[in-house]
Design a protein around this motif. Sequence first.
Motif, short mmCIF file in Angstrom:
data_model
loop_
_atom_site.label_atom_id
_atom_site.label_comp_id
_atom_site.label_asym_id
_atom_site.label_seq_id
_atom_site.Cartn_x
_atom_site.Cartn_y
_atom_site.Cartn_z
N LEU A 30 0.83 -1.21 0.00
CA LEU A 30 0.00 0.00 0.00
C LEU A 30 0.86 1.26 0.00
CD1 LEU A 30 -2.81 -1.02 2.53
CD2 LEU A 30 -2.93 -0.97 0.04
N LYS A 31 1.95 1.23 0.74
CA LYS A 31 2.83 2.41 0.80
C LYS A 31 3.43 2.71 -0.57
CE LYS A 31 6.90 4.20 3.22
NZ LYS A 31 7.94 3.91 4.23
N GLU A 32 3.94 1.68 -1.25
CA GLU A 32 4.57 1.90 -2.55
C GLU A 32 3.54 2.20 -3.63
OE1 GLU A 32 7.79 2.13 -3.06
OE2 GLU A 32 8.13 1.81 -0.91
N ALA A 33 2.40 1.52 -3.56
CA ALA A 33 1.37 1.75 -4.58
C ALA A 33 0.77 3.15 -4.47
CB ALA A 33 0.26 0.70 -4.46
N SER A 34 0.69 3.71 -3.25
CA SER A 34 0.12 5.05 -3.08
C SER A 34 0.98 6.13 -3.73
CB SER A 34 -0.04 5.35 -1.59
OG SER A 34 1.23 5.40 -0.95
N LYS A 35 2.26 5.84 -3.97
CA LYS A 35 3.12 6.80 -4.65
C LYS A 35 2.83 6.87 -6.14
CE LYS A 35 6.90 5.85 -1.40
NZ LYS A 35 8.27 5.32 -1.27
N MET A 36 2.20 5.82 -6.68
CA MET A 36 1.96 5.74 -8.12
C MET A 36 0.48 5.82 -8.50
SD MET A 36 4.56 2.58 -8.98
CE MET A 36 3.73 1.48 -7.84
N PHE A 37 -0.42 5.57 -7.53
CA PHE A 37 -1.84 5.46 -7.84
C PHE A 37 -2.68 6.19 -6.80
CE2 PHE A 37 0.26 1.67 -9.47
CZ PHE A 37 -0.22 1.60 -10.77
N GLU A 38 -3.86 6.62 -7.26
CA GLU A 38 -4.93 7.00 -6.34
C GLU A 38 -5.79 5.77 -6.16
OE1 GLU A 38 -8.67 9.70 -7.04
OE2 GLU A 38 -7.04 10.95 -6.29
N MET A 39 -5.86 5.25 -4.93
CA MET A 39 -6.40 3.91 -4.70
C MET A 39 -7.83 3.94 -4.19
SD MET A 39 -3.10 1.88 -3.17
CE MET A 39 -2.96 2.92 -1.72
N TYR A 40 -8.62 2.95 -4.66
CA TYR A 40 -9.99 2.72 -4.22
C TYR A 40 -10.09 1.31 -3.65
CZ TYR A 40 -11.77 6.78 -6.89
OH TYR A 40 -12.02 8.04 -7.37
N ILE A 41 -10.99 1.12 -2.70
CA ILE A 41 -11.40 -0.22 -2.26
C ILE A 41 -12.77 -0.50 -2.86
CG2 ILE A 41 -12.23 -1.55 -0.29
CD1 ILE A 41 -10.04 -0.35 1.39
N TYR A 42 -12.92 -1.67 -3.49
CA TYR A 42 -14.19 -2.05 -4.09
C TYR A 42 -14.46 -3.51 -3.73
CZ TYR A 42 -17.99 -1.62 -7.53
OH TYR A 42 -19.22 -1.53 -8.13
N THR A 43 -15.44 -3.76 -2.88
CA THR A 43 -15.73 -5.10 -2.40
C THR A 43 -17.20 -5.43 -2.59
OG1 THR A 43 -15.71 -6.52 -0.44
CG2 THR A 43 -16.10 -4.19 -0.07
N MET A 44 -17.50 -6.73 -2.68
CA MET A 44 -18.89 -7.18 -2.76
C MET A 44 -19.48 -7.38 -1.37
SD MET A 44 -19.58 -7.14 -5.90
CE MET A 44 -21.14 -7.99 -5.99
N GLY A 45 -18.73 -7.06 -0.31
CA GLY A 45 -19.28 -7.08 1.04
C GLY A 45 -20.11 -5.84 1.32
N ASP A 46 -20.81 -5.85 2.48
CA ASP A 46 -21.64 -4.70 2.80
C ASP A 46 -20.76 -3.54 3.28
OD1 ASP A 46 -20.95 -5.29 5.42
OD2 ASP A 46 -22.76 -6.44 5.78
N ARG A 47 -21.38 -2.37 3.43
CA ARG A 47 -20.61 -1.15 3.69
C ARG A 47 -19.97 -1.15 5.07
NH1 ARG A 47 -19.05 2.97 1.38
NH2 ARG A 47 -18.70 4.99 2.35
N SER A 48 -20.67 -1.64 6.08
CA SER A 48 -20.10 -1.64 7.43
C SER A 48 -18.85 -2.51 7.47
CB SER A 48 -21.14 -2.14 8.43
OG SER A 48 -21.57 -3.45 8.09
#
Length: 763
Positions: free
Chosen positions: A238-256
């Motif tokens: 996550l630390k290295e990827a944040s330097k190259m990308f604006e990151m989203y979480i997208y899951t099929m679980g519920d919001r909570s």
Amino acid sequence: MTFRLKRKVLVRRRSGDRDRSSDDIPMSFATDSPVHSSSSDDFAALIDAELEDFAALIDAELEAGSSGSSPDERCNEEEEADDDFNDHRNKRRKTEKLEDQVEPQGSTSQGLIEEKLEVSLKDICTHPGSFRQMCITCGQRVDEESGVTFGYIHKGLRLGNDEIVRLRSTDMKNLLRHKKLYLVLDLDHTLLNSTQLNHLTSEEEYLKAQSDSLQGGLFTLEFMHMMTKLRPFIGTFLKEASKMFEMYIYTMGDRSYALEMAKLLDPKKEYFSGRVISRDDGTHRDQKALDVILGQESAVLIVDDTEKVWTKHKDNMILMERYHFFASSCQQFGFNCKSLSQLKTDESAPYGALASVLKVLQQIHHIFFNELDSDLASRDVRQVLKTVRKEVLKDCKLVFSRVFPTKFQAENHLLWKTAEQLGATCSTETSSSVTHVVSMDAGTEKSRWAVKENKFLVHPRWIEAANFLWQKQPEENFPLNQRRKMAATSDLYMDSILSGFDQIYEDFKRRIEEIQLLKSNWNAEIKRGEALEITCDSLKQGRKGKGEDENKKERKRLDGGTIEFPITVDNARLTKLYTESLNNFAEQLENHAECQRLKEGLQRMNDEYLSKEEDHRKAMELIKKDHAKEVADLEAKVRGLLLEKATNEAAINQLRKDLAAHKGHAQVLSKKLDQLQSDEESKYLLEIWDLKDCLMVEQEEKNEMIKKLQEAEKELLISRTKLGEQQQDSASSRQVETLKLKIMKLRKENEILKRKLSSMEAC
């Protein structure tokens, strides 16, 4: 009074400017609001500082030149100052009278202007978005369900298609300027693995004592009755990827659930912020799509373990190997093996799936920004991803053997397509250019050819591993498993054995028939032999009764070979037949012995079959008893569940009635709340505009005061010169008094302005 009049005039004058700047209101509203600005405080401090400096300057000038001006000049200066002061006082009186005349009609005229303004806004506004069915630009109620809902940004926010395109274009330019792209990450089996606490096996009980360890990445969420294990290397990823990308979480679980997992992954909110999307925020059921991402598809990469949920965006996707830490995860996907937690081990951090994917992301980012010649805005990350994928099995030519089902089109198989996407060339026939034979069975013709021609013979998992790890794997790590081959061919082997026994049985019956035929032939030959012996005996006795002459003649005839007696011919034929019969009898005896052995083998196999059948019958009886017991237990449980269901249904019906009553009450409260909210929002909007107008008026008054200060400074210079020339004049005292009066008046006006500013800030 002057300030209030000017503020009303400016409100009317700026009503036409609101339409021209309506497009900027949604995006710049927060920054323009006085709540988020310190301009009023800075302005007040600036005025105080200038007035204090001016008062100090006047005092200094008066002290320095109190005895240097002539009476005539002092009189002229005093008259000019009095004229200026009187002019200013007359202007203030006229303004107050005008305000008194305008103020009674202000409410009516302002209402008409606002009504006309509202009508013009409704006619011009294109409704770029809505918040709780109210346009974010003009405030009009919007009933149509057009555009896309962005509930993860703010509940009730919906943006139109044109506005989404505009925002994506703006955000894209900003990201490209900072050399960044978009990255969408899945949660379960990609970044982490979760299980219910009651699903932990006895072999996993030790985990409860090791939970809530930041180093191990294992957390127990008691309020959710859940345990979560973060994938190794997740922090560095996550630390290295944040330097190259604006990151989203997208899951099929519920919001909570998604928000709780985001807290574990990003406790400081430095990677995802509010970009957490759940199934409640999506626009498609059981599917994921990029329409809820504020980024252009040409700049979005997806990391997920399930390809089928991204049917429309497979070209953007990097398939991730699933992370099965808990036993329930293996059972969910049908793996009959121990999980990582049961083996008390974990995935390798530096050589695991996340480390491999991070290298791919870094390679794609480098190629996108540094190695392409096209314009930055026209580049497509999907083409870069396809190019990087084709480098994995480049220069490999594959032949498949017993991998695809019979009569299946090989080109349509997933493994064939995957190999081609990785850059390999696939074929169905062997040739000298073939480098690898992919097979499930080491005994096929193509597999033997690979061994003979010194080609690589690998299992299909070699292709799957290359697809997950994005690099060609060592072939020696994926040999064919002989046990798997025996298991795959066991059915064919048993069929061949059974068919062999059937053939043996048929041969046995045929040999028995041949033996019986030979026995009958043998008996017939014995009878013929006995008849021949009787005939021979009778012939011998007849020969003894003849005379010697006849015997001599017969001997001569026999010695000359002119006559052959039938008995001699019959004896030779009988001897031949007897020999053949003996040979046939010997063969029959051998066949009989062979048949006897086969019969004993069949009897032995039959006994084994009967014993196994008996064991099977006993096992089936035990299974039936256990099944009957389980059925009885299940029936008892079902009866209990039915009773519980009936009780629950009664409770549910009562709760539904209560819910209906609460819903009606909630709807009433919601309507009241919406009304209050709309009233408050309109009220605050008007107050904000009033405050802005106040600031403009204050700016104008500030400019006027600065002009007055400059004029006063000029007067001070003149008076200083005159005071220096007329130091001996006796009338200088009156001039000094006049200037002091002016200073006092200016200070009073300064105090009045300060009080006005403090009252405005209080509002």
